[in-house]
Design an enzyme around this catalytic site. Sequence first.
Site, PDB file in Angstrom:
ATOM      1  N   HIS A  69      17.008  74.304  38.060  1.00 24.87           N
ATOM      2  CA  HIS A  69      17.876  73.407  39.085  1.00 24.87           C
ATOM      3  C   HIS A  69      16.939  72.127  39.800  1.00 24.87           C
ATOM      4  O   HIS A  69      15.768  72.430  40.268  1.00 24.87           O
ATOM      5  CB  HIS A  69      18.224  74.482  40.269  1.00 24.87           C
ATOM      6  CG  HIS A  69      19.138  73.994  41.114  1.00 24.87           C
ATOM      7  ND1 HIS A  69      20.456  73.922  41.327  1.00 24.87           N
ATOM      8  CD2 HIS A  69      18.960  73.168  42.229  1.00 24.87           C
ATOM      9  CE1 HIS A  69      20.942  73.230  42.191  1.00 24.87           C
ATOM     10  NE2 HIS A  69      20.016  72.896  42.979  1.00 24.87           N
ATOM     11  N   GLU A  71      16.266  69.305  42.204  1.00 23.62           N
ATOM     12  CA  GLU A  71      16.645  69.241  43.711  1.00 23.62           C
ATOM     13  C   GLU A  71      17.714  68.426  43.902  1.00 23.62           C
ATOM     14  O   GLU A  71      17.613  67.010  43.533  1.00 23.62           O
ATOM     15  CB  GLU A  71      14.939  68.702  44.303  1.00 23.62           C
ATOM     16  CG  GLU A  71      15.230  68.511  45.816  1.00 23.62           C
ATOM     17  CD  GLU A  71      13.926  68.013  46.208  1.00 23.62           C
ATOM     18  OE1 GLU A  71      12.988  67.528  45.402  1.00 23.62           O
ATOM     19  OE2 GLU A  71      13.574  68.347  47.521  1.00 23.62           O
ATOM     20  N   CYS A  85      25.932  70.391  43.504  1.00 26.15           N
ATOM     21  CA  CYS A  85      24.332  71.225  43.373  1.00 26.15           C
ATOM     22  C   CYS A  85      24.319  72.501  44.334  1.00 26.15           C
ATOM     23  O   CYS A  85      24.042  73.450  43.848  1.00 26.15           O
ATOM     24  CB  CYS A  85      23.471  70.274  43.802  1.00 26.15           C
ATOM     25  SG  CYS A  85      23.555  68.592  42.676  1.00 26.15           S
ATOM     26  N   GLY A 110      18.233  63.331  42.451  1.00 27.48           N
ATOM     27  CA  GLY A 110      18.973  62.274  42.051  1.00 27.48           C
ATOM     28  C   GLY A 110      18.872  61.953  40.565  1.00 27.48           C
ATOM     29  O   GLY A 110      18.855  60.835  40.334  1.00 27.48           O
ATOM     30  N   THR A 131      28.769  57.806  38.010  1.00 24.91           N
ATOM     31  CA  THR A 131      27.226  58.386  38.392  1.00 24.91           C
ATOM     32  C   THR A 131      26.177  57.921  37.632  1.00 24.91           C
ATOM     33  O   THR A 131      24.936  57.362  37.837  1.00 24.91           O
ATOM     34  CB  THR A 131      27.254  59.845  38.641  1.00 24.91           C
ATOM     35  OG1 THR A 131      25.854  60.393  38.801  1.00 24.91           O
ATOM     36  CG2 THR A 131      27.688  60.649  37.450  1.00 24.91           C
ATOM     37  N   ASP A 143      19.947  59.345  33.312  1.00 27.04           N
ATOM     38  CA  ASP A 143      19.567  60.462  33.563  1.00 27.04           C
ATOM     39  C   ASP A 143      17.723  60.630  33.188  1.00 27.04           C
ATOM     40  O   ASP A 143      17.411  60.730  32.137  1.00 27.04           O
ATOM     41  CB  ASP A 143      20.106  61.708  32.937  1.00 27.04           C
ATOM     42  CG  ASP A 143      19.893  63.217  33.547  1.00 27.04           C
ATOM     43  OD1 ASP A 143      18.578  63.107  34.109  1.00 27.04           O
ATOM     44  OD2 ASP A 143      20.521  63.995  33.197  1.00 27.04           O
ATOM     45  N   ARG A 145      15.744  62.650  34.411  1.00 30.30           N
ATOM     46  CA  ARG A 145      15.087  64.248  34.405  1.00 30.30           C
ATOM     47  C   ARG A 145      14.468  64.539  33.283  1.00 30.30           C
ATOM     48  O   ARG A 145      14.687  64.207  32.165  1.00 30.30           O
ATOM     49  CB  ARG A 145      16.201  65.235  34.868  1.00 30.30           C
ATOM     50  CG  ARG A 145      16.506  65.079  36.192  1.00 30.30           C
ATOM     51  CD  ARG A 145      17.724  66.036  36.462  1.00 30.30           C
ATOM     52  NE  ARG A 145      18.727  65.762  35.636  1.00 30.30           N
ATOM     53  CZ  ARG A 145      19.934  66.491  35.769  1.00 30.30           C
ATOM     54  NH1 ARG A 145      20.140  67.513  36.511  1.00 30.30           N
ATOM     55  NH2 ARG A 145      21.000  66.185  35.081  1.00 30.30           N
TER      56      ARG A 145
HETATM   57 ZN   LIG Z   1      23.685  66.933  44.098  1.00 32.62          ZN
END
Ligand SMILES: [Zn+2]
Length: 225
Positions: A69, A71, A85, A110, A131, A143, A145
């Site tokens: 997950h 943050e 989320c 984010g 987004t 993205d 991540r």
């Molecule tokens: Zn969120």
Amino acid sequence: MPEALPVATIRTQVTVPLAFPDGYSTTARVFTFKGLVDGREHLALGLGDWAGALDRLAVGGEAPLVRPHSECLTGDVFGSERCDCGPQLREAVQRIAETGGFLLYLRQEGRGIGLYAKLDAYALQDAGLDTYQANVALGRGEDERDYTAAAQMLATLGVPRVRLLSSNPDKEDQLTRLGVDVVERILTSVFLSPANAEYLAAKAAKAAEIEAADALAGRTPEQPR
Ligand SMILES: [Zn+2]
């Protein structure tokens, strides 16, 4: 072949009782780490009978349920309805606690661009961008991540094989590439609100795009790229 991961070690583990605003409560074993590649303070939460799940895994039994997950201060803490989320985190904690497994709480706010930049992206979304487009307009990746630290934490905890709780195929792709055996991906529920409808639609379209690219490339979880 999967990339060799730098070895991380467990730094501290403590028990933390959790009580959510809706009354649900459970207990987490919270792990911190030394040696995570990005130097951030990521957490692993052992939930339910996580120790029993590790024992079953060690003798070739069912893989534990794991959710990485990322943050989200606004969603996780303040209940923002611009994303899903908060409800996803709440759902994941309970589902994992019921079966025994781990929630990896990853400090990549984010989609990895940080909190202030995420709020800048919200302003662009209010002007009509989705987004992903908003992140790009800010000069960032759609993205950013990265799940290397997540894979390191799993290796350190002794979890080479997982049932992944996620609707995001990129998490499965990255973890597989990092040497985690994703035996199954279990979708999270959809938490729709008037404020997050466009956000959820963009996320679903992105997931379909990644899955289509994976299918074209003949990639499956069993065939690391
Ligand atoms: Zn969120």
